[in-house]
Design a protein around this motif. Structure first.
Motif, PDB file in Angstrom:
ATOM      1  N   ARG A  19       0.837  -1.189   0.000  1.00 51.47           N
ATOM      2  CA  ARG A  19       0.000   0.000   0.000  1.00 51.47           C
ATOM      3  C   ARG A  19       0.879   1.248   0.000  1.00 51.47           C
ATOM      4  NH1 ARG A  19      -4.745  -1.295   4.482  1.00 51.47           N
ATOM      5  NH2 ARG A  19      -5.575  -3.168   3.452  1.00 51.47           N
ATOM      6  N   ALA A  20       0.670   2.070  -0.985  1.00 50.15           N
ATOM      7  CA  ALA A  20       1.389   3.346  -1.097  1.00 50.15           C
ATOM      8  C   ALA A  20       0.539   4.287  -1.936  1.00 50.15           C
ATOM      9  CB  ALA A  20       2.762   3.167  -1.719  1.00 50.15           C
ATOM     10  N   SER A  21       0.615   5.547  -1.626  1.00 50.85           N
ATOM     11  CA  SER A  21      -0.196   6.542  -2.328  1.00 50.85           C
ATOM     12  C   SER A  21       0.561   7.108  -3.521  1.00 50.85           C
ATOM     13  CB  SER A  21      -0.593   7.680  -1.378  1.00 50.85           C
ATOM     14  OG  SER A  21       0.558   8.305  -0.843  1.00 50.85           O
ATOM     15  N   ARG A  22      -0.178   7.313  -4.595  1.00 49.76           N
ATOM     16  CA  ARG A  22       0.406   7.953  -5.781  1.00 49.76           C
ATOM     17  C   ARG A  22       0.413   9.466  -5.550  1.00 49.76           C
ATOM     18  NH1 ARG A  22      -2.702   5.967  -9.041  1.00 49.76           N
ATOM     19  NH2 ARG A  22      -1.430   4.292  -9.950  1.00 49.76           N
ATOM     20  N   ALA A  23       1.573  10.073  -5.679  1.00 52.15           N
ATOM     21  CA  ALA A  23       1.678  11.501  -5.374  1.00 52.15           C
ATOM     22  C   ALA A  23       2.822  12.119  -6.155  1.00 52.15           C
ATOM     23  CB  ALA A  23       1.881  11.722  -3.877  1.00 52.15           C
ATOM     24  N   SER A  24       2.827  13.459  -6.166  1.00 57.80           N
ATOM     25  CA  SER A  24       3.899  14.243  -6.764  1.00 57.80           C
ATOM     26  C   SER A  24       4.305  15.308  -5.763  1.00 57.80           C
ATOM     27  CB  SER A  24       3.441  14.883  -8.085  1.00 57.80           C
ATOM     28  OG  SER A  24       4.475  15.649  -8.655  1.00 57.80           O
TER      29      SER A  24
ATOM     30  N   CYS B 244       5.783   3.366   2.823  1.00 59.95           N
ATOM     31  CA  CYS B 244       4.798   2.472   2.232  1.00 59.95           C
ATOM     32  C   CYS B 244       4.522   1.347   3.228  1.00 59.95           C
ATOM     33  CB  CYS B 244       5.276   1.905   0.892  1.00 59.95           C
ATOM     34  SG  CYS B 244       6.659   0.745   1.036  1.00 59.95           S
ATOM     35  N   GLU B 245       3.388   0.674   3.082  1.00 59.96           N
ATOM     36  CA  GLU B 245       2.981  -0.385   4.014  1.00 59.96           C
ATOM     37  C   GLU B 245       2.877  -1.707   3.271  1.00 59.96           C
ATOM     38  OE1 GLU B 245      -0.434  -1.248   7.411  1.00 59.96           O
ATOM     39  OE2 GLU B 245      -0.529   0.541   6.147  1.00 59.96           O
ATOM     40  N   VAL B 246       3.535  -2.734   3.806  1.00 61.98           N
ATOM     41  CA  VAL B 246       3.551  -4.072   3.208  1.00 61.98           C
ATOM     42  C   VAL B 246       2.593  -4.961   3.989  1.00 61.98           C
ATOM     43  CG1 VAL B 246       4.961  -6.061   2.598  1.00 61.98           C
ATOM     44  CG2 VAL B 246       5.939  -3.747   2.491  1.00 61.98           C
ATOM     45  N   GLU B 247       1.550  -5.476   3.325  1.00 59.29           N
ATOM     46  CA  GLU B 247       0.610  -6.419   3.930  1.00 59.29           C
ATOM     47  C   GLU B 247       1.119  -7.831   3.628  1.00 59.29           C
ATOM     48  OE1 GLU B 247      -1.961  -5.843   5.762  1.00 59.29           O
ATOM     49  OE2 GLU B 247      -2.195  -3.668   5.555  1.00 59.29           O
ATOM     50  N   HIS B 248       1.700  -8.506   4.624  1.00 63.14           N
ATOM     51  CA  HIS B 248       2.330  -9.802   4.401  1.00 63.14           C
ATOM     52  C   HIS B 248       1.618 -10.949   5.108  1.00 63.14           C
ATOM     53  CE1 HIS B 248       3.877  -9.178   8.449  1.00 63.14           C
ATOM     54  NE2 HIS B 248       4.412  -8.025   8.033  1.00 63.14           N
ATOM     55  N   CYS B 249       0.557 -10.674   5.836  1.00 61.18           N
ATOM     56  CA  CYS B 249      -0.242 -11.706   6.504  1.00 61.18           C
ATOM     57  C   CYS B 249       0.610 -12.595   7.414  1.00 61.18           C
ATOM     58  CB  CYS B 249      -0.967 -12.584   5.484  1.00 61.18           C
ATOM     59  SG  CYS B 249      -2.161 -11.651   4.505  1.00 61.18           S
ATOM     60  N   GLY B 250       1.605 -12.056   8.035  1.00 57.58           N
ATOM     61  CA  GLY B 250       2.429 -12.799   8.966  1.00 57.58           C
ATOM     62  C   GLY B 250       3.597 -13.528   8.339  1.00 57.58           C
ATOM     63  N   GLN B 251       3.707 -13.538   7.028  1.00 56.97           N
ATOM     64  CA  GLN B 251       4.842 -14.205   6.391  1.00 56.97           C
ATOM     65  C   GLN B 251       6.109 -13.374   6.572  1.00 56.97           C
ATOM     66  OE1 GLN B 251       4.196 -15.523   2.390  1.00 56.97           O
ATOM     67  NE2 GLN B 251       2.066 -16.124   2.758  1.00 56.97           N
TER      68      GLN B 251
ATOM     69  N   GLN C 279      19.790  17.778  -6.512  1.00 56.28           N
ATOM     70  CA  GLN C 279      19.132  17.551  -7.802  1.00 56.28           C
ATOM     71  C   GLN C 279      19.197  16.085  -8.232  1.00 56.28           C
ATOM     72  OE1 GLN C 279      17.303  19.634  -9.500  1.00 56.28           O
ATOM     73  NE2 GLN C 279      17.702  21.393  -8.149  1.00 56.28           N
ATOM     74  N   SER C 280      20.187  15.337  -7.769  1.00 56.79           N
ATOM     75  CA  SER C 280      20.285  13.921  -8.152  1.00 56.79           C
ATOM     76  C   SER C 280      19.196  13.067  -7.518  1.00 56.79           C
ATOM     77  CB  SER C 280      21.660  13.370  -7.769  1.00 56.79           C
ATOM     78  OG  SER C 280      21.838  13.405  -6.352  1.00 56.79           O
ATOM     79  N   ASP C 281      18.493  13.605  -6.511  1.00 61.34           N
ATOM     80  CA  ASP C 281      17.425  12.848  -5.852  1.00 61.34           C
ATOM     81  C   ASP C 281      16.081  13.011  -6.538  1.00 61.34           C
ATOM     82  OD1 ASP C 281      19.187  11.975  -3.815  1.00 61.34           O
ATOM     83  OD2 ASP C 281      18.944  13.889  -2.771  1.00 61.34           O
ATOM     84  N   ALA C 282      16.020  13.826  -7.586  1.00 62.79           N
ATOM     85  CA  ALA C 282      14.759  14.007  -8.304  1.00 62.79           C
ATOM     86  C   ALA C 282      14.469  12.768  -9.143  1.00 62.79           C
ATOM     87  CB  ALA C 282      14.830  15.248  -9.189  1.00 62.79           C
ATOM     88  N   GLY C 283      13.228  12.301  -9.074  1.00 62.77           N
ATOM     89  CA  GLY C 283      12.841  11.124  -9.838  1.00 62.77           C
ATOM     90  C   GLY C 283      11.639  10.444  -9.216  1.00 62.77           C
ATOM     91  N   ALA C 284      11.471   9.128  -9.535  1.00 65.03           N
ATOM     92  CA  ALA C 284      10.322   8.346  -9.064  1.00 65.03           C
ATOM     93  C   ALA C 284      10.768   7.356  -8.001  1.00 65.03           C
ATOM     94  CB  ALA C 284       9.674   7.615 -10.231  1.00 65.03           C
ATOM     95  N   TYR C 285       9.943   7.202  -6.967  1.00 68.52           N
ATOM     96  CA  TYR C 285      10.217   6.293  -5.863  1.00 68.52           C
ATOM     97  C   TYR C 285       9.018   5.355  -5.690  1.00 68.52           C
ATOM     98  CZ  TYR C 285      13.978   9.499  -4.476  1.00 68.52           C
ATOM     99  OH  TYR C 285      15.110  10.278  -4.460  1.00 68.52           O
ATOM    100  N   LYS C 286       9.313   4.071  -5.401  1.00 70.68           N
ATOM    101  CA  LYS C 286       8.245   3.125  -5.091  1.00 70.68           C
ATOM    102  C   LYS C 286       8.823   1.919  -4.346  1.00 70.68           C
ATOM    103  CE  LYS C 286       8.252   0.287  -9.318  1.00 70.68           C
ATOM    104  NZ  LYS C 286       7.422  -0.227 -10.427  1.00 70.68           N
ATOM    105  N   CYS C 287       7.933   1.181  -3.674  1.00 70.38           N
ATOM    106  CA  CYS C 287       8.319  -0.033  -2.953  1.00 70.38           C
ATOM    107  C   CYS C 287       8.102  -1.249  -3.856  1.00 70.38           C
ATOM    108  CB  CYS C 287       7.497  -0.194  -1.678  1.00 70.38           C
ATOM    109  SG  CYS C 287       7.910   0.997  -0.388  1.00 70.38           S
TER     110      CYS C 287
ATOM    111  N   SER D 210       4.371  -4.235  -6.206  1.00 67.46           N
ATOM    112  CA  SER D 210       4.942  -2.879  -6.127  1.00 67.46           C
ATOM    113  C   SER D 210       3.839  -1.892  -5.773  1.00 67.46           C
ATOM    114  CB  SER D 210       5.602  -2.478  -7.448  1.00 67.46           C
ATOM    115  OG  SER D 210       4.652  -2.487  -8.498  1.00 67.46           O
ATOM    116  N   GLY D 211       4.233  -0.884  -5.014  1.00 65.48           N
ATOM    117  CA  GLY D 211       3.275   0.141  -4.639  1.00 65.48           C
ATOM    118  C   GLY D 211       3.191   1.254  -5.676  1.00 65.48           C
ATOM    119  N   HIS D 212       2.348   2.226  -5.375  1.00 61.46           N
ATOM    120  CA  HIS D 212       2.205   3.355  -6.284  1.00 61.46           C
ATOM    121  C   HIS D 212       3.484   4.193  -6.296  1.00 61.46           C
ATOM    122  CE1 HIS D 212      -1.928   2.586  -7.219  1.00 61.46           C
ATOM    123  NE2 HIS D 212      -2.289   2.616  -5.949  1.00 61.46           N
ATOM    124  N   VAL D 213       3.684   4.907  -7.374  1.00 64.45           N
ATOM    125  CA  VAL D 213       4.899   5.693  -7.576  1.00 64.45           C
ATOM    126  C   VAL D 213       4.703   7.109  -7.013  1.00 64.45           C
ATOM    127  CG1 VAL D 213       6.505   6.617  -9.281  1.00 64.45           C
ATOM    128  CG2 VAL D 213       5.522   4.340  -9.591  1.00 64.45           C
TER     129      VAL D 213
END
Length: 226
Positions: A28-33, A46-53, A102-110, A121-124
């Motif tokens: 679970r992750a929100s799509r944002a800019s 971001c939040e990982v739903e792993h059901c205990g695994q 400036q090198s940190d500009a870009g897209a991030y996701k889990c 993968s979560g939202h970008v």
């Protein structure tokens, strides 16, 4: 017919299990800019739903501007990766970047890899790094504070001066009109005296005769008017 029902039941059960796994194993992750000023800090989660695994792997991935593909991020001096279990069946992944440039500009996701080999993968989240304005804003705020203090001081002095002037005007007695020396004498009429005079008439025919000297006049009385 029994075999058909048995196979149908088995297929439905398999679909339910797959659906349950899909609902349980997710990211679970929100799509944002976002816009971050250079030199500031960036915090994503971001939040990982792993059901205990516990055999899942993965983490944060990054894609630079105008580049292809995501690369996995690792902890460094500026980038801090951490995770903690918010519940029994979920875990939150965090990324904290200090002194953004400036090198940190870009897209991030889990990106998470489950034990079965399934990749989730979560939202970008798109991060835009803007020019730093800290120094200018800081100096401007300091200048504004100094000007504000000076303005307040000037206003205080002006108000204090006006209050002092009003106090002096109220406490001072009214001016006394000047006394003129001629004010009393102007109202008093000058004294007059009655004088009796003797008039001697000379005869032109007796020019050669010596004129008799008239005796000195005698003042009998005088009258004063006030």
């Amino acid at each position: 017919m029994k075999r058909v029902y048995r196979w149908s039941f088995t297929f439905l059960a398999f679909l339910c299990i797959v659906k349950e796994c899909e609902l349980c194993l997710s990211v679970r992750a929100s799509r944002a800019s976002m816009f971050v000023a250079e030199g500031k800090e960036l915090l994503l989660r971001c939040e990982v739903e792993h059901c205990g695994q516990a055999n899942w792997t993965g983490g944060w991935a990054f894609q630079e501007m105008q580049s292809q593909g995501f690369i996995s991020l690792t902890s460094s001096e500026r980038i801090k990766l951490s995770n903690y279990s918010s519940a029994v069946n979920s875990t939150q992944l965090k990324i904290h970047i200090h002194n953004v440039n400036q090198s940190d500009a870009g897209a991030y996701k889990c990106i998470i890899i489950w034990p079965t080999g399934i990749i989730s993968s979560g939202h970008v989240t798109y991060v835009n790094v803007t020019a730093a304005t800290e120094e200018f804003s800081g100096s401007r705020s300091a200048t504004n504070r100094v000007l504000l203090c000076l303005g307040s001081l000037v206003c205080f002095l002006v108000v204090a001066g006006l209050v002092w002037c009003l106090t002096q005007l109220r406490s001072s007695p009214p001016p006394v009109p000047p006394h003129t020396r001629t004010s009393f004498s102007a109202r008093v009429k000058p004294k007059t005296e009655l004088v009796y005079a003797d008039v001697a008439v000379c005869n032109s025919r007796r020019q050669n005769e010596r004129l008799k000297v008239a005796p000195e006049s005698v003042v009998y009385s005088s009258v004063h008017f006030s």
